[in-house]
Design a protein around this motif. Structure first.
Motif, PDB file in Angstrom:
ATOM      1  N   ARG A 176      -5.549 -23.762  -5.047  1.00  0.00           N
ATOM      2  CA  ARG A 176      -4.349 -23.479  -4.257  1.00  0.00           C
ATOM      3  C   ARG A 176      -4.174 -24.500  -3.146  1.00  0.00           C
ATOM      4  O   ARG A 176      -3.076 -24.978  -2.873  1.00  0.00           O
ATOM      5  CB  ARG A 176      -4.425 -22.077  -3.660  1.00  0.00           C
ATOM      6  CG  ARG A 176      -3.139 -21.702  -2.903  1.00  0.00           C
ATOM      7  CD  ARG A 176      -3.300 -20.469  -2.066  1.00  0.00           C
ATOM      8  NE  ARG A 176      -4.070 -20.813  -0.892  1.00  0.00           N
ATOM      9  CZ  ARG A 176      -4.682 -19.940  -0.119  1.00  0.00           C
ATOM     10  NH1 ARG A 176      -4.650 -18.665  -0.397  1.00  0.00           N
ATOM     11  NH2 ARG A 176      -5.350 -20.326   0.940  1.00  0.00           N
ATOM     12  N   ARG A 177      -5.273 -24.859  -2.487  1.00  0.00           N
ATOM     13  CA  ARG A 177      -5.199 -25.834  -1.397  1.00  0.00           C
ATOM     14  C   ARG A 177      -4.783 -27.204  -1.921  1.00  0.00           C
ATOM     15  O   ARG A 177      -3.966 -27.890  -1.295  1.00  0.00           O
ATOM     16  CB  ARG A 177      -6.556 -25.914  -0.684  1.00  0.00           C
ATOM     17  CG  ARG A 177      -6.571 -26.856   0.472  1.00  0.00           C
ATOM     18  CD  ARG A 177      -5.656 -26.374   1.579  1.00  0.00           C
ATOM     19  NE  ARG A 177      -5.637 -27.377   2.624  1.00  0.00           N
ATOM     20  CZ  ARG A 177      -4.592 -27.687   3.346  1.00  0.00           C
ATOM     21  NH1 ARG A 177      -3.469 -27.030   3.175  1.00  0.00           N
ATOM     22  NH2 ARG A 177      -4.639 -28.614   4.248  1.00  0.00           N
ATOM     23  N   THR A 234      -1.121 -27.100  -2.525  1.00  0.00           N
ATOM     24  CA  THR A 234      -0.371 -27.119  -1.271  1.00  0.00           C
ATOM     25  C   THR A 234      -0.294 -28.528  -0.701  1.00  0.00           C
ATOM     26  O   THR A 234       0.766 -28.969  -0.257  1.00  0.00           O
ATOM     27  CB  THR A 234      -1.028 -26.174  -0.244  1.00  0.00           C
ATOM     28  OG1 THR A 234      -1.100 -24.870  -0.809  1.00  0.00           O
ATOM     29  CG2 THR A 234      -0.242 -26.129   1.044  1.00  0.00           C
ATOM     30  N   TRP A 269       2.040 -30.624  -2.850  1.00  0.00           N
ATOM     31  CA  TRP A 269       3.437 -30.252  -2.623  1.00  0.00           C
ATOM     32  C   TRP A 269       3.950 -30.831  -1.308  1.00  0.00           C
ATOM     33  O   TRP A 269       5.066 -31.332  -1.233  1.00  0.00           O
ATOM     34  CB  TRP A 269       3.584 -28.738  -2.648  1.00  0.00           C
ATOM     35  CG  TRP A 269       5.007 -28.293  -2.560  1.00  0.00           C
ATOM     36  CD1 TRP A 269       5.678 -27.900  -1.448  1.00  0.00           C
ATOM     37  CD2 TRP A 269       5.944 -28.221  -3.624  1.00  0.00           C
ATOM     38  NE1 TRP A 269       6.970 -27.574  -1.763  1.00  0.00           N
ATOM     39  CE2 TRP A 269       7.161 -27.764  -3.090  1.00  0.00           C
ATOM     40  CE3 TRP A 269       5.863 -28.492  -4.983  1.00  0.00           C
ATOM     41  CZ2 TRP A 269       8.293 -27.583  -3.874  1.00  0.00           C
ATOM     42  CZ3 TRP A 269       6.982 -28.294  -5.757  1.00  0.00           C
ATOM     43  CH2 TRP A 269       8.182 -27.862  -5.205  1.00  0.00           C
ATOM     44  N   SER A 270       3.121 -30.774  -0.257  1.00  0.00           N
ATOM     45  CA  SER A 270       3.527 -31.317   1.046  1.00  0.00           C
ATOM     46  C   SER A 270       3.736 -32.825   0.979  1.00  0.00           C
ATOM     47  O   SER A 270       4.709 -33.347   1.525  1.00  0.00           O
ATOM     48  CB  SER A 270       2.475 -30.998   2.097  1.00  0.00           C
ATOM     49  OG  SER A 270       2.363 -29.627   2.285  1.00  0.00           O
TER      50      SER A 270
END
Length: 85
Positions: free
Chosen positions: A63-64, A67, A70-71
């Motif tokens: 998940r990290r 994230t 995506w950023s």
């Protein structure tokens, strides 16, 4: 305090019990795999992984990484569009 997960600007409260969170996440992923059936949907898979990421380090790492990716993608897109200096 009960654990929470954040999806964009929304916070979702999860059960306090670790076995219940793992059970809920597993049920969501399992139901998502049957997403071709009515009522169930493929949207349940990422939600199940999000719930599981509270208690399982391997899913939390995934998940990290997602994230961060995506950023970076969003920042690159803004830089190309010229909205950021």
């Amino acid at each position: 305090m009960a654990p929470k997960v954040r999806i964009f600007d929304h916070h979702i409260h999860l059960p306090k019990s670790k076995p219940m969170r793992i059970g809920l996440g597993t049920i969501l992923v399992g139901g998502g795999l049957l997403g071709f059936l009515p009522v169930l949907g493929f949207w349940m898979i990422p939600l199940g992984f999000l719930v599981l990421s509270v208690d399982l380090p391997a899913v939390r790492r995934w998940r990290r990484q997602l994230t961060v990716w995506w950023s970076r993608r969003k920042d690159e897109k803004q830089n190309v569009d010229g909205t950021k200096p």
